[in-house]
Design a protein around this motif. Sequence first.
Motif, PDB file in Angstrom:
ATOM      1  N   ASP A  30     -21.362  31.372 -27.651  1.00  0.00           N
ATOM      2  CA  ASP A  30     -19.865  29.997 -26.556  1.00  0.00           C
ATOM      3  C   ASP A  30     -19.103  31.292 -26.058  1.00  0.00           C
ATOM      4  OD1 ASP A  30     -18.595  31.263 -27.875  1.00  0.00           O
ATOM      5  OD2 ASP A  30     -17.629  29.254 -28.654  1.00  0.00           O
ATOM      6  N   GLY A  31     -19.503  32.732 -25.521  1.00  0.00           N
ATOM      7  CA  GLY A  31     -19.430  32.898 -24.402  1.00  0.00           C
ATOM      8  C   GLY A  31     -19.121  33.194 -22.941  1.00  0.00           C
ATOM      9  N   GLN A  32     -18.570  33.386 -21.816  1.00  0.00           N
ATOM     10  CA  GLN A  32     -19.458  33.242 -20.643  1.00  0.00           C
ATOM     11  C   GLN A  32     -20.261  34.107 -19.825  1.00  0.00           C
ATOM     12  OE1 GLN A  32     -16.741  33.340 -17.544  1.00  0.00           O
ATOM     13  NE2 GLN A  32     -17.702  33.320 -16.087  1.00  0.00           N
ATOM     14  N   LYS A  33     -21.007  33.731 -19.158  1.00  0.00           N
ATOM     15  CA  LYS A  33     -22.503  34.149 -19.533  1.00  0.00           C
ATOM     16  C   LYS A  33     -22.257  34.906 -17.859  1.00  0.00           C
ATOM     17  CE  LYS A  33     -25.757  31.475 -22.583  1.00  0.00           C
ATOM     18  NZ  LYS A  33     -27.176  30.715 -22.274  1.00  0.00           N
ATOM     19  N   TYR A  34     -22.357  36.314 -17.457  1.00  0.00           N
ATOM     20  CA  TYR A  34     -22.700  37.231 -16.245  1.00  0.00           C
ATOM     21  C   TYR A  34     -23.760  37.724 -16.283  1.00  0.00           C
ATOM     22  CZ  TYR A  34     -17.865  37.072 -17.206  1.00  0.00           C
ATOM     23  OH  TYR A  34     -16.646  36.745 -17.584  1.00  0.00           O
ATOM     24  N   SER A  35     -24.191  37.077 -15.036  1.00  0.00           N
ATOM     25  CA  SER A  35     -25.417  38.108 -14.328  1.00  0.00           C
ATOM     26  C   SER A  35     -26.040  38.468 -13.559  1.00  0.00           C
ATOM     27  CB  SER A  35     -26.099  37.054 -14.232  1.00  0.00           C
ATOM     28  OG  SER A  35     -26.235  35.730 -13.153  1.00  0.00           O
ATOM     29  N   LEU A  36     -26.829  39.296 -13.360  1.00  0.00           N
ATOM     30  CA  LEU A  36     -27.343  40.064 -12.288  1.00  0.00           C
ATOM     31  C   LEU A  36     -28.202  39.601 -11.367  1.00  0.00           C
ATOM     32  CD1 LEU A  36     -26.217  42.776 -12.918  1.00  0.00           C
ATOM     33  CD2 LEU A  36     -24.579  42.016 -11.440  1.00  0.00           C
ATOM     34  N   LYS A  37     -28.134  39.786 -10.347  1.00  0.00           N
ATOM     35  CA  LYS A  37     -29.839  39.011  -9.272  1.00  0.00           C
ATOM     36  C   LYS A  37     -29.893  40.019  -8.246  1.00  0.00           C
ATOM     37  CE  LYS A  37     -29.300  34.025  -8.996  1.00  0.00           C
ATOM     38  NZ  LYS A  37     -29.440  33.338  -8.277  1.00  0.00           N
ATOM     39  N   LEU A  38     -31.045  41.144  -9.004  1.00  0.00           N
ATOM     40  CA  LEU A  38     -30.917  42.477  -8.229  1.00  0.00           C
ATOM     41  C   LEU A  38     -32.360  42.439  -7.154  1.00  0.00           C
ATOM     42  CD1 LEU A  38     -29.500  45.275 -10.750  1.00  0.00           C
ATOM     43  CD2 LEU A  38     -28.582  43.681  -8.606  1.00  0.00           C
ATOM     44  N   TYR A  39     -32.845  43.044  -5.933  1.00  0.00           N
ATOM     45  CA  TYR A  39     -34.365  43.328  -5.442  1.00  0.00           C
ATOM     46  C   TYR A  39     -34.170  44.648  -4.961  1.00  0.00           C
ATOM     47  CZ  TYR A  39     -37.326  43.355  -1.471  1.00  0.00           C
ATOM     48  OH  TYR A  39     -38.547  44.225  -1.176  1.00  0.00           O
ATOM     49  N   SER A  40     -34.957  45.390  -5.436  1.00  0.00           N
ATOM     50  CA  SER A  40     -35.259  46.877  -4.913  1.00  0.00           C
ATOM     51  C   SER A  40     -35.673  46.622  -3.617  1.00  0.00           C
ATOM     52  CB  SER A  40     -36.236  47.268  -5.968  1.00  0.00           C
ATOM     53  OG  SER A  40     -36.647  48.380  -5.775  1.00  0.00           O
ATOM     54  N   MET A  41     -35.753  47.666  -2.697  1.00  0.00           N
ATOM     55  CA  MET A  41     -35.916  47.362  -1.112  1.00  0.00           C
ATOM     56  C   MET A  41     -37.243  48.994  -1.736  1.00  0.00           C
ATOM     57  SD  MET A  41     -33.453  46.091   0.484  1.00  0.00           S
ATOM     58  CE  MET A  41     -33.921  46.339   2.107  1.00  0.00           C
ATOM     59  N   HIS A  42     -37.591  49.832  -3.088  1.00  0.00           N
ATOM     60  CA  HIS A  42     -38.866  49.990  -2.552  1.00  0.00           C
ATOM     61  C   HIS A  42     -39.701  49.768  -3.177  1.00  0.00           C
ATOM     62  CE1 HIS A  42     -36.440  53.960  -0.768  1.00  0.00           C
ATOM     63  NE2 HIS A  42     -35.450  53.272  -1.152  1.00  0.00           N
ATOM     64  N   THR A  43     -39.464  49.138  -4.402  1.00  0.00           N
ATOM     65  CA  THR A  43     -40.448  48.677  -5.440  1.00  0.00           C
ATOM     66  C   THR A  43     -40.731  47.045  -5.060  1.00  0.00           C
ATOM     67  OG1 THR A  43     -39.568  47.960  -7.079  1.00  0.00           O
ATOM     68  CG2 THR A  43     -40.211  50.035  -7.050  1.00  0.00           C
ATOM     69  N   ASN A  44     -40.094  46.673  -4.286  1.00  0.00           N
ATOM     70  CA  ASN A  44     -39.942  44.834  -4.084  1.00  0.00           C
ATOM     71  C   ASN A  44     -40.224  44.368  -5.561  1.00  0.00           C
ATOM     72  OD1 ASN A  44     -40.312  45.444  -1.445  1.00  0.00           O
ATOM     73  ND2 ASN A  44     -42.613  45.975  -1.478  1.00  0.00           N
ATOM     74  N   GLU A  45     -39.642  44.365  -6.484  1.00  0.00           N
ATOM     75  CA  GLU A  45     -38.924  44.098  -7.593  1.00  0.00           C
ATOM     76  C   GLU A  45     -37.765  43.339  -7.671  1.00  0.00           C
ATOM     77  OE1 GLU A  45     -41.476  48.128 -10.404  1.00  0.00           O
ATOM     78  OE2 GLU A  45     -39.438  47.641 -10.864  1.00  0.00           O
ATOM     79  N   ASN A  46     -37.943  41.949  -8.012  1.00  0.00           N
ATOM     80  CA  ASN A  46     -37.144  41.352  -8.317  1.00  0.00           C
ATOM     81  C   ASN A  46     -36.396  41.595  -9.840  1.00  0.00           C
ATOM     82  OD1 ASN A  46     -36.156  39.750  -5.620  1.00  0.00           O
ATOM     83  ND2 ASN A  46     -38.611  39.308  -6.194  1.00  0.00           N
ATOM     84  N   ILE A  47     -35.189  41.138 -10.207  1.00  0.00           N
ATOM     85  CA  ILE A  47     -34.564  40.823 -11.493  1.00  0.00           C
ATOM     86  C   ILE A  47     -33.205  40.339 -11.568  1.00  0.00           C
ATOM     87  CG2 ILE A  47     -33.039  42.981 -11.831  1.00  0.00           C
ATOM     88  CD1 ILE A  47     -34.159  43.537 -14.540  1.00  0.00           C
ATOM     89  N   ASP A  48     -33.533  39.060 -12.007  1.00  0.00           N
ATOM     90  CA  ASP A  48     -32.084  37.941 -13.046  1.00  0.00           C
ATOM     91  C   ASP A  48     -31.916  38.094 -14.272  1.00  0.00           C
ATOM     92  OD1 ASP A  48     -31.957  34.627 -11.710  1.00  0.00           O
ATOM     93  OD2 ASP A  48     -29.984  36.018 -12.232  1.00  0.00           O
ATOM     94  N   VAL A  49     -30.987  38.691 -14.754  1.00  0.00           N
ATOM     95  CA  VAL A  49     -30.618  38.399 -15.413  1.00  0.00           C
ATOM     96  C   VAL A  49     -29.367  38.352 -16.014  1.00  0.00           C
ATOM     97  CG1 VAL A  49     -30.291  40.921 -15.777  1.00  0.00           C
ATOM     98  CG2 VAL A  49     -31.601  39.935 -18.386  1.00  0.00           C
ATOM     99  N   VAL A  50     -28.880  37.955 -17.356  1.00  0.00           N
ATOM    100  CA  VAL A  50     -27.753  37.885 -17.747  1.00  0.00           C
ATOM    101  C   VAL A  50     -27.814  38.936 -18.587  1.00  0.00           C
ATOM    102  CG1 VAL A  50     -26.652  36.737 -19.384  1.00  0.00           C
ATOM    103  CG2 VAL A  50     -27.566  35.046 -17.845  1.00  0.00           C
ATOM    104  N   TYR A  51     -26.453  39.899 -18.688  1.00  0.00           N
ATOM    105  CA  TYR A  51     -26.705  41.430 -19.129  1.00  0.00           C
ATOM    106  C   TYR A  51     -25.049  41.397 -19.833  1.00  0.00           C
ATOM    107  CZ  TYR A  51     -22.546  42.637 -15.967  1.00  0.00           C
ATOM    108  OH  TYR A  51     -21.075  42.243 -15.313  1.00  0.00           O
TER     109      TYR A  51
END
Length: 250
Positions: A77-98
């Motif tokens: 039940d802890g608070q969730k912290y996430s990051l949304k990143l986009y790579s300018m070189h590989t055009n990859e996206n990631i949206d993850v609770v870390y």
Amino acid sequence: MAQLTVVSLPSLAKIKKYVPAGLALAGLVLMCGPMQAKAPRMRTKSSHVKIHAMPFSAAAVLTPGTVAADDTEIPDDGQKYSLKLYSMHTNENIDVVYRVGDVYLPDALDKLNHFLRDHYTDDVNQYDPAEFDLLHNVLTRLNKPNGTINVLCGYRTAETNEYLRSLGPVTGVAEHSQHIQAKAIDIRVPGVQTARLRDAAMSLDAGGVGYYPKAQFVHVDVGPVRHWTFAPVRHRKGKGKRGGRAKHRA
């Protein structure tokens, strides 16, 4: 769930083919203004509009947590912290609770480490999780807790770092870069001016902050607290070679 698209990348032997000329001179700013015709026998008063930048959020920032040994250590039940990143070189996206509460999620850290790999060689290193907290805290300061961060550079192998240094002083690449230690990321935040992004990072007093106004990005790391500005300048003919002014480099 992280959404990651894997892109095949060239080996280091082919780096030269993929590094554009003038690497650190991208992002030139064109300045222009409207033409103003002279009006004879007419006096005008110039009005100055003072623009106040939105203040930074005073919300509490994340402090270092601990990495869970297994799923049993992850809070329910802890608070969730996430990051949304986009790579300018590989055009990859990631949206993850870390992180949940004060606990980092091992699987999420692995995904972020892969996302931030050396995009020239595909080598992966283990990032200091405090760097991910730093990114989250920067977004919090900017009042964009759910915003996306554009990543220009994450981890660099020593070999890649040395190659980039060999391109000349205009690259602004340090010999002992924090990128080599997986403690630094070069970023932009869409819709946020680079100077404001720098100020937000500096307000945290949590590591190194490098300001690159010509290339329009900010270097953030969890090394010693320090800051610098890197702006390549062109000297007059006969006055020396082109170089950069900076106390530190990334």
